[in-house]
Design a protein around this motif. Structure first.
Motif, mmCIF file in Angstrom:
data_model
loop_
_atom_site.group_PDB
_atom_site.id
_atom_site.type_symbol
_atom_site.label_atom_id
_atom_site.label_comp_id
_atom_site.label_asym_id
_atom_site.label_seq_id
_atom_site.Cartn_x
_atom_site.Cartn_y
_atom_site.Cartn_z
ATOM 1 N N LEU A 128 0.838 -1.201 0.000
ATOM 2 C CA LEU A 128 0.000 0.000 0.000
ATOM 3 C C LEU A 128 0.871 1.249 0.000
ATOM 4 C CD1 LEU A 128 -2.425 -1.170 2.838
ATOM 5 C CD2 LEU A 128 -3.032 -0.982 0.421
ATOM 6 N N PRO A 129 0.326 2.381 -0.434
ATOM 7 C CA PRO A 129 1.082 3.642 -0.334
ATOM 8 C C PRO A 129 1.276 4.034 1.127
ATOM 9 C CG PRO A 129 -1.163 4.045 -1.098
ATOM 10 C CD PRO A 129 -0.973 2.563 -1.105
ATOM 11 N N ALA A 130 2.466 4.498 1.448
ATOM 12 C CA ALA A 130 2.808 4.834 2.832
ATOM 13 C C ALA A 130 2.524 6.296 3.128
ATOM 14 C CB ALA A 130 4.281 4.531 3.084
ATOM 15 N N ASN A 131 2.410 6.586 4.405
ATOM 16 C CA ASN A 131 2.453 7.951 4.904
ATOM 17 C C ASN A 131 3.352 7.956 6.126
ATOM 18 O OD1 ASN A 131 0.602 7.909 7.521
ATOM 19 N ND2 ASN A 131 -0.475 6.729 5.944
ATOM 20 N N GLY A 132 4.037 9.079 6.356
ATOM 21 C CA GLY A 132 5.027 9.135 7.435
ATOM 22 C C GLY A 132 6.426 8.995 6.873
ATOM 23 N N GLY A 133 7.424 9.256 7.722
ATOM 24 C CA GLY A 133 8.799 9.182 7.251
ATOM 25 C C GLY A 133 9.808 9.295 8.367
ATOM 26 N N ASN A 134 11.049 9.489 7.981
ATOM 27 C CA ASN A 134 12.191 9.476 8.883
ATOM 28 C C ASN A 134 12.036 10.496 10.016
ATOM 29 O OD1 ASN A 134 14.843 9.766 10.018
ATOM 30 N ND2 ASN A 134 15.692 8.917 8.136
ATOM 31 N N GLY A 135 12.195 10.043 11.247
ATOM 32 C CA GLY A 135 12.063 10.923 12.401
ATOM 33 C C GLY A 135 13.078 12.042 12.425
ATOM 34 N N GLU A 136 14.242 11.848 11.789
ATOM 35 C CA GLU A 136 15.254 12.900 11.753
ATOM 36 C C GLU A 136 14.781 14.114 10.971
ATOM 37 O OE1 GLU A 136 19.075 11.595 10.517
ATOM 38 O OE2 GLU A 136 19.265 10.095 12.099
ATOM 39 N N THR A 195 6.396 8.262 12.398
ATOM 40 C CA THR A 195 7.735 7.861 11.991
ATOM 41 C C THR A 195 7.742 6.527 11.256
ATOM 42 O OG1 THR A 195 8.634 9.035 13.909
ATOM 43 C CG2 THR A 195 10.072 7.440 12.839
ATOM 44 N N LEU A 196 8.391 6.526 10.095
ATOM 45 C CA LEU A 196 8.647 5.304 9.343
ATOM 46 C C LEU A 196 10.058 5.379 8.776
ATOM 47 C CD1 LEU A 196 5.497 4.477 7.149
ATOM 48 C CD2 LEU A 196 6.342 3.222 9.129
ATOM 49 N N TYR A 197 10.724 4.237 8.737
ATOM 50 C CA TYR A 197 12.040 4.141 8.117
ATOM 51 C C TYR A 197 11.946 3.132 6.976
ATOM 52 C CZ TYR A 197 13.436 6.634 12.292
ATOM 53 O OH TYR A 197 13.528 7.575 13.289
ATOM 54 N N PHE A 198 12.628 3.435 5.892
ATOM 55 C CA PHE A 198 12.461 2.674 4.660
ATOM 56 C C PHE A 198 13.773 2.061 4.185
ATOM 57 C CE2 PHE A 198 9.131 5.861 4.795
ATOM 58 C CZ PHE A 198 7.997 5.163 4.402
ATOM 59 N N ALA A 199 13.638 0.995 3.420
ATOM 60 C CA ALA A 199 14.768 0.353 2.749
ATOM 61 C C ALA A 199 14.366 0.132 1.296
ATOM 62 C CB ALA A 199 15.104 -0.974 3.420
ATOM 63 N N HIS A 250 12.396 2.959 -5.369
ATOM 64 C CA HIS A 250 11.205 2.718 -4.563
ATOM 65 C C HIS A 250 11.615 2.037 -3.253
ATOM 66 C CE1 HIS A 250 9.451 3.549 -8.466
ATOM 67 N NE2 HIS A 250 8.296 3.760 -7.866
ATOM 68 N N PHE A 251 10.813 2.281 -2.217
ATOM 69 C CA PHE A 251 11.210 1.867 -0.877
ATOM 70 C C PHE A 251 10.029 1.255 -0.128
ATOM 71 C CE2 PHE A 251 13.722 5.399 -2.347
ATOM 72 C CZ PHE A 251 15.026 5.038 -2.047
ATOM 73 N N GLN A 252 10.346 0.394 0.842
ATOM 74 C CA GLN A 252 9.316 -0.189 1.682
ATOM 75 C C GLN A 252 9.628 0.078 3.144
ATOM 76 O OE1 GLN A 252 10.488 -4.494 0.635
ATOM 77 N NE2 GLN A 252 9.679 -4.690 2.720
ATOM 78 N N ALA A 253 8.581 0.224 3.947
ATOM 79 C CA ALA A 253 8.752 0.467 5.379
ATOM 80 C C ALA A 253 9.338 -0.773 6.040
ATOM 81 C CB ALA A 253 7.413 0.817 6.013
ATOM 82 N N VAL A 254 10.388 -0.582 6.826
ATOM 83 C CA VAL A 254 11.021 -1.695 7.537
ATOM 84 C C VAL A 254 11.109 -1.433 9.041
ATOM 85 C CG1 VAL A 254 12.362 -2.485 5.552
ATOM 86 C CG2 VAL A 254 13.326 -0.746 7.089
ATOM 87 N N ALA A 255 10.746 -0.221 9.465
ATOM 88 C CA ALA A 255 10.819 0.125 10.884
ATOM 89 C C ALA A 255 9.984 1.379 11.114
ATOM 90 C CB ALA A 255 12.269 0.364 11.314
ATOM 91 N N GLY A 256 9.768 1.684 12.385
ATOM 92 C CA GLY A 256 9.017 2.885 12.734
ATOM 93 C C GLY A 256 7.793 2.539 13.543
ATOM 94 N N ASP A 257 6.717 3.305 13.356
ATOM 95 C CA ASP A 257 5.487 3.070 14.114
ATOM 96 C C ASP A 257 5.162 1.582 14.099
ATOM 97 O OD1 ASP A 257 5.270 5.769 14.513
ATOM 98 O OD2 ASP A 257 3.233 5.930 13.736
ATOM 99 N N SER A 258 5.148 0.979 15.274
ATOM 100 C CA SER A 258 4.902 -0.452 15.353
ATOM 101 C C SER A 258 3.656 -0.708 16.194
ATOM 102 C CB SER A 258 6.138 -1.179 15.891
ATOM 103 O OG SER A 258 6.765 -0.446 16.925
#
Length: 703
Positions: free
Chosen positions: A607-615, A621-625, A633-641
């Motif tokens: 799905l399309p993401a919303n949110g991003g790097n906390g820095e 907050t989401l972190y992508f790889a 293109h990137f997928q969420a691998v960490a963040g809001d859990s």
């Protein structure tokens, strides 16, 4: 009570600790439900959350072990194998580094001693948890991967070894941090947001709590949501897979969450080698040395063996040796075996006094505690085992410490009363986004000059600034508005820099840079799925050095408006020109939407993401790889859990989400099922009353 007061006044009375414990047991026992069950059962709701009803506490622990295997069996057994330091023996040489780390840190051996250090009652609970794991594996061996069954049977010692590996040797310190000490910041990379809102700042006049950890979406970092109910506990929350108690939780009267605090519980000491030993206070001391045998499974299934020599100094185990010097690691709290029982009793507490009496044990070695309760109290505790250091500020202890003198060797820990703490601040709110405790609320409630300079640094990251600004925005925050704020994707860094970057590009930029700032000027400064300009700005921010880009550094007198200004506008514009060319080449347009590039991909969901790097100052907050072979293109691998929003009304109002779903076991329908709600910035209702659970019942397991 008259007789109790008389007894307490007698200085010679030696049973005071016993009476305190008795009073605690009597107090928490008051939360029993009207008709305790005659047996233990798990009611599984439609989101795969186990609601465990136990006839007694041992029944709860047994069923919780069973439930975790049902939802995460393969992962749990693999984690326990790593905690034993035998993962390479079970699954091959890709686990060699993990085993070396675990064994060098003494995890399996210490877990055995921790087991016997538990109270007899709590030891029986851990045994029950392990029994539940084994019972599930025996009953459902067809659902467990053959490769991980080698870990069975599980013992309570495995539970403690796993806990130790996670808390002490991943969260407090991990091998990557040790390797980068003196070169890079050695603070943990995991993060969280936490809010506590008092009645005076709440639209309902009730205290509220927001729990929002940001962890990787895999491995030992996965959260598991559950409810535990017996005659003396009724708590709802989440814990990390393999941990037998709730780590973030609430009950009818109170709740807490954790954030990773800006705290230092470990140090690396440089030793000067001499005569097969090391110099310390003008003497030469021999290393304590032991040799273990590391077994490694080969591709043909046979085992090879290799020696692991572990050397230790007075500081701790040696982690590196080169050029006549050695580095030794010292980590707090390895003599504190009561972490799990402390969490368990936190969940059983019914008011602030009881809760703090449990916290004062100081068994949990780190994590800020954000607390709220039905009585209207809120609290921020900078919890942790903080070494009493003889010198230096926080920055000094981030580097490599001279190990040839006892002057730098800490041996004692600060007491509870020494830790930064505030209860019921004048502002009516508290926040923490992994910033130091000094910026938890405004006006400042915890003053740094009252604490040692090594306690915590002086800084406030952009996510924390965004967090505080949202809380300052409304005099009265509703439960609905708190949830909306939780999902805010506004980028604080963009707010801080675009007013300088846009005119600079118009002045110094070439045509492409001018096109780029036209897009940035109309961008909503959010990272919603349909935000256009966010991809461009994030790509530019990744190329600049945030430590050097600002003309004005962060100033504790102006914590919410600094750092600010471009130190070198022409350089910033040149970077924008370069980045814009890359973005256009990769995506065919400068204004590609955020959600087209950044995806929520987990299991079969995409799905399309919303949110991003906390820095970047994004609260959501989401972190992508990188996403597979798809370029750019990137997928969420960490963040809001795990997310929980709680209002201590009557009854308690609660909403939650476990972003990736409440299971990882292959074939489970709950893998990734909550991502649709995540994508739409929604939380789901928390069902705690039995009638609500039965109205959404998917399955029942009886014991």
């Amino acid at each position: 009570m008259y007789y109790v007061r008389r007894i307490f006044k007698r200085k010679s009375f030696r049973l005071f600790p016993f009476l305190l414990a008795l009073l605690f047991i009597l107090a928490v026992g008051s939360q029993s439900y009207s008709s305790p069950p005659k047996s233990t059962e798990i009611l599984w709701d439609t989101y795969g959350v186990p609601h465990i009803y136990g006839k007694d506490n041992k029944g709860i622990f047994n069923a919780f072990g069973w439930a975790q295997m049902h939802s995460h069996g393969n992962l749990l057994l693999r984690l326990y194998g790593q905690g034993r330091g035998r993962a390479a023996e079970y699954w091959g040489d890709k686990y060699l580094d993990s085993d070396r780390w675990v064994l060098t840190m003494g995890v399996p051996e210490r877990a055995r001693s921790w087991y016997w250090a538990q109270s007899p009652t709590f030891r029986s609970y851990l045994d029950a948890f392990a029994s539940g794991i084994n019972a599930y594996a025996q009953e459902h061996s067809d659902l467990i991967d053959d490769s991980v069954e080698v870990v069975l049977p599980v013992k309570a010692e495995d539970v403690l070894a796993h806990l130790m590996r996670v808390i002490y040797f991943t969260f407090i310190v991990d091998p990557d941090q040790v390797a980068s000490v003196g070169v890079d910041n050695k603070q943990p990379k995991a993060g969280s947001n936490g809010w506590a809102i008092a009645p005076k700042h709440s639209a309902s006049g009730k205290a509220m709590l927001l729990a929002n950890p940001h962890l990787p979406w895999s491995d030992l970092f996965l959260w598991y949501e559950a409810q535990l109910t017996s005659p003396n506990i009724n708590a709802y929350g989440a814990t990390l897979v393999g941990v037998p108690v709730l780590a973030i939780a609430f009950n009818d009267n109170l709740g807490w969450t954790h954030t990773v605090n800006a705290y230092d519980g470990w140090d690396v000491y440089e030793l000067k080698l001499a005569d097969q030993g090391y110099r310390f206070d003008d003497k030469i001391y021999p290393f304590e040395t032991k040799t273990l045998s590391l077994k490694v499974k080969q591709k043909d299934g046979t085992l090879s063996e290799q020696p692991l020599v572990i050397k230790s100094s007075v500081h701790g185990p040696v982690v590196k040796e080169k050029d006549g010097k050695a580095l030794a690691l010292r980590v707090v709290g390895q003599d504190r075996p009561g972490v799990l029982e402390q969490w368990w009793d936190m969940a059983r507490s019914q008011n602030l006094t009881q809760f703090e009496s449990v916290l004062q044990r100081l068994q949990l070695p780190m994590f800020t505690v954000m607390y709220a309760d039905r009585d209207g109290h809120i609290m921020h505790l900078f919890n942790g085992l903080v070494p009493i250091r003889s010198q230096g500020d926080f920055k000094y202890w981030q580097g490599i410490i001279p190990g040839d003198t006892s002057k730098t060797l800490w041996t004692k820990i600060h007491s509870y009363r020494d830790l930064p703490r505030i209860v019921d601040p004048a502002s009516g709110w508290l926040q923490n986004a992994n910033d130091p405790p000094w910026t938890t609320t405004f006006p400042v409630a915890i003053k740094s000059d009252k604490y040692p300079p090594y306690m915590s640094p002086h800084e406030m990251n952009f996510r924390a600034q965004r967090s505080a600004k949202m809380l300052l925005k409304d005099k009265k925050i509703s439960f609905k508005k708190m949830i909306a704020y939780k999902h805010s994707t506004r980028m604080e860094l963009a707010d801080r820099l675009l007013d300088d970057l846009i005119p600079a590009a118009q002045k110094y930029g070439q045509e492409l840079a001018k096109q780029a700032v036209q897009i940035l000027a109309t961008w909503d400064r959010q990272t919603n799925a349909d935000s256009r300009g966010a991809v461009l700005f994030a790509a530019w921010a990744e190329e600049i050095d945030l430590d050097k880009v600002f003309s004005k550094p962060w100033n504790q007198k102006f914590p919410l408006t600094t750092p600010d200004g471009l130190a070198n506008p022409q350089s910033a514009v040149a970077t924008l020109q370069s980045v814009a060319a890359k973005v256009k080449k990769t995506y065919g347009a400068l204004d590609i939407s955020w959600g087209e590039v950044y995806r929520l991909k987990y299991g079969n969901v995409n799905l399309p993401a919303n949110g991003g790097n906390g820095e970047l100052g994004i609260f959501r907050t989401l972190y992508f790889a990188p996403l597979g072979s798809e370029d750019g293109h990137f997928q969420a691998v960490a963040g809001d859990s795990f997310v929980a929003a709680i209002e201590f009304s009557n009854p308690v109002k609660a909403m939650a989400l476990t972003s990736y779903g409440n299971a990882s076991q292959p074939g489970s329908p709950h893998i990734g099922e909550q991502l649709q709600m995540f994508a739409h910035k929604q939380l789901r209702p928390v069902w705690r009353d039995r009638k609500d659970i039965q109205a959404h019942l998917a399955e029942r397991t009886a014991f």
